[in-house]
Design a protein around this motif. Structure first.
Motif, mmCIF file in Angstrom:
data_model
loop_
_atom_site.group_PDB
_atom_site.id
_atom_site.type_symbol
_atom_site.label_atom_id
_atom_site.label_comp_id
_atom_site.label_asym_id
_atom_site.label_seq_id
_atom_site.Cartn_x
_atom_site.Cartn_y
_atom_site.Cartn_z
ATOM 1 N N PHE A 94 0.874 -1.180 0.000
ATOM 2 C CA PHE A 94 0.000 0.000 0.000
ATOM 3 C C PHE A 94 0.909 1.227 0.000
ATOM 4 C CE2 PHE A 94 -2.352 -3.297 2.392
ATOM 5 C CZ PHE A 94 -3.485 -3.410 1.583
ATOM 6 N N PHE A 95 0.767 2.073 -1.015
ATOM 7 C CA PHE A 95 1.686 3.201 -1.160
ATOM 8 C C PHE A 95 0.912 4.511 -1.188
ATOM 9 C CE2 PHE A 95 4.374 6.286 -3.104
ATOM 10 C CZ PHE A 95 5.679 5.918 -2.797
ATOM 11 N N GLU A 119 -5.873 4.285 5.805
ATOM 12 C CA GLU A 119 -6.820 4.003 4.725
ATOM 13 C C GLU A 119 -6.863 2.525 4.338
ATOM 14 O OE1 GLU A 119 -6.053 6.603 1.442
ATOM 15 O OE2 GLU A 119 -6.391 8.426 2.626
ATOM 16 N N ASN A 120 -5.917 1.760 4.814
ATOM 17 C CA ASN A 120 -5.889 0.329 4.483
ATOM 18 C C ASN A 120 -5.829 -0.534 5.743
ATOM 19 O OD1 ASN A 120 -5.477 0.446 1.369
ATOM 20 N ND2 ASN A 120 -3.945 1.860 2.183
ATOM 21 N N GLU A 156 3.496 -9.941 4.849
ATOM 22 C CA GLU A 156 2.160 -10.107 4.285
ATOM 23 C C GLU A 156 1.725 -8.805 3.609
ATOM 24 O OE1 GLU A 156 -2.039 -10.825 6.393
ATOM 25 O OE2 GLU A 156 -0.689 -12.546 6.521
ATOM 26 N N CYS A 157 1.981 -7.688 4.285
ATOM 27 C CA CYS A 157 1.650 -6.366 3.741
ATOM 28 C C CYS A 157 2.753 -5.378 4.109
ATOM 29 C CB CYS A 157 0.328 -5.837 4.313
ATOM 30 S SG CYS A 157 -1.133 -6.802 3.897
ATOM 31 N N ALA A 158 2.914 -4.364 3.264
ATOM 32 C CA ALA A 158 3.825 -3.261 3.556
ATOM 33 C C ALA A 158 3.078 -1.958 3.324
ATOM 34 C CB ALA A 158 5.061 -3.337 2.670
ATOM 35 N N PHE A 159 3.239 -1.033 4.262
ATOM 36 C CA PHE A 159 2.553 0.251 4.191
ATOM 37 C C PHE A 159 3.610 1.341 3.981
ATOM 38 C CE2 PHE A 159 0.222 -2.724 6.757
ATOM 39 C CZ PHE A 159 -1.107 -2.565 6.372
ATOM 40 N N LEU A 160 3.623 1.924 2.797
ATOM 41 C CA LEU A 160 4.656 2.896 2.434
ATOM 42 C C LEU A 160 4.058 4.293 2.396
ATOM 43 C CD1 LEU A 160 5.804 0.107 1.517
ATOM 44 C CD2 LEU A 160 6.950 1.313 -0.327
ATOM 45 N N ASP A 161 4.348 5.059 3.428
ATOM 46 C CA ASP A 161 3.850 6.431 3.532
ATOM 47 C C ASP A 161 5.060 7.363 3.538
ATOM 48 O OD1 ASP A 161 2.834 8.931 4.364
ATOM 49 O OD2 ASP A 161 1.281 8.005 5.603
#
Length: 367
Positions: free
Chosen positions: A11-12, A19-20, A169-174
């Protein structure tokens, strides 16, 4: 035979965690073990956003903020013990490469009774607690790789551990989370990402897809060079570009692995405390000069991708970005070269340098 596997859901963008947050929903009623260092998770706002997301889905958590730069074996075993003790169902890493790498190994050790003496021996069992990653720097790409690099006191270097189970499993790139990095750290991490892409191109496991991704990552680095030089302020747009480049370069090395630049740079980091990306940048120009003698085509392709005409231009670029190089004695170089020559990464290159060539690269790089 060329294969490609990148199972991480990425998620970028700004507010990526909030938001995710539905990505955490399946852990409702369970507990997260949050692995961080002492500062960046809080200062960046990432920890605040994560805990809000966990609360939204009724997930308890324990924050373990004991990660230090270049974590070692004792630290990850201590973290795994605490993860088991608190009954963690999954692990979240927040920070730079040290925190994210530690999170992955902690998730692995939490469910695998691997003796400390065997942590660097072979491939571990393909099982681990689920991992979520939130980077606060733009260099390692650890959020999308199955690898973790730890300080190896027995081998007197840094050593990688790899398992498919350590893919997040997931990566959150902010990109907002990277805004607390100072100029030096921003440069060091950007150079790290660039060397990942370039080394991926030199790997014997490189393919058309990884080369395309490497070119994309290098292009982002090149576009941000004026800001990295300090000629202009680093904007949020450029921070987003650097974070994107880091993840894309991480996708490259998840497939290709790194080569000799990392194997040599680890010595400067382990023995001299030189930041990882900076160490790679010091080594890269003269390493490429040694490779050029065996394969001028790949070096020409790399220079073209970087928008440079010669290796002298690359060395000048690294000098401007990184500044003075550390002074290293011939005695130190002998040990560095011997250990680097034995590193698995050195043998991963399409061109494998001899110990004498490695010694020469060190001498030229650190002159």
């Amino acid at each position: 035979m060329v294969s490609f596997s990148m199972p991480v859901r990425v998620f970028f963008g700004e507010n990526a965690v909030a938001e995710n947050s539905a990505a955490f929903e399946r852990f409702s009623g369970k507990k997260a073990f949050v692995v961080t260092g002492a500062h960046s998770a809080k200062e960046s706002g990432a920890l605040r956003d994560l805990t809000a997301a966990l609360a939204k889905h009724a997930i308890e958590y324990e924050v373990w903020s004991e990660v230090v730069p270049n974590p070692g074996v004792e630290l990850v075993y201590r973290g795994a013990k605490q993860a088991r003790k608190c009954g963690a169902a999954f692990v979240v890493g927040i920070g730079g490469g040290s925190a994210m790498d530690a999170a992955k190994v902690i998730a692995l050790l939490a469910v695998n009774p691997i003796p400390k003496a065997a942590i660097f021996a072979g491939s571990p069992e393909p099982k681990a607690l689920p991992v979520m990653q939130i980077p606060t720097t733009s260099g390692t790409g650890s959020e999308v790789t199955p690898n973790s690099v730890l300080s190896n006191d027995v081998g007197m270097t840094k050593t990688s551990i790899a398992s498919p189970a350590m893919f997040a499993e997931c990566a959150f790139l902010d990109p907002r989370y990277t805004a607390t990095m100072d100029q030096k750290t921003t440069v060091d991490t950007a150079v790290d990402a660039m060397t990942h892409a370039v080394e991926g191109m030199m790997s014997k496991r490189a393919g058309r897809l990884t080369d395309a991704l490497a070119s994309e990552a290098v292009g982002c680095f090149v576009s941000c060079e004026p800001a990295l030089m300090g000629d202009e302020e680093i904007t949020m747009k450029e921070r987003a570009s650097l974070l994107y480049a880091s993840a894309v370069a991480g996708m490259v090395i998840a497939q290709t692995g790194t080569v000799g630049v990392h194997a040599m740079g680890y010595q400067l980091t382990y023995h001299r405390g030189v930041p990882h990306g900076r160490a790679n940048g010091f080594i890269l120009p003269d390493f490429l000069a040694a490779v050029e003698k065996h394969d001028p085509v790949i070096v020409s392709t790399i220079l073209e991708t970087l928008g440079l005409e010669s290796l002298s231009d690359l060395r000048s670029l690294m000098d401007r970005l990184l500044g003075p190089r550390p002074a290293v004695s011939d005695f130190e170089i002998e040990g560095f070269a011997k250990r680097a020559a034995a590193a698995p990464g050195m043998r991963n290159g399409a061109v494998v340098l001899t110990e004498a060539e490695i010694r020469s690269v060190y001498r030229k790089s650190l002159a």
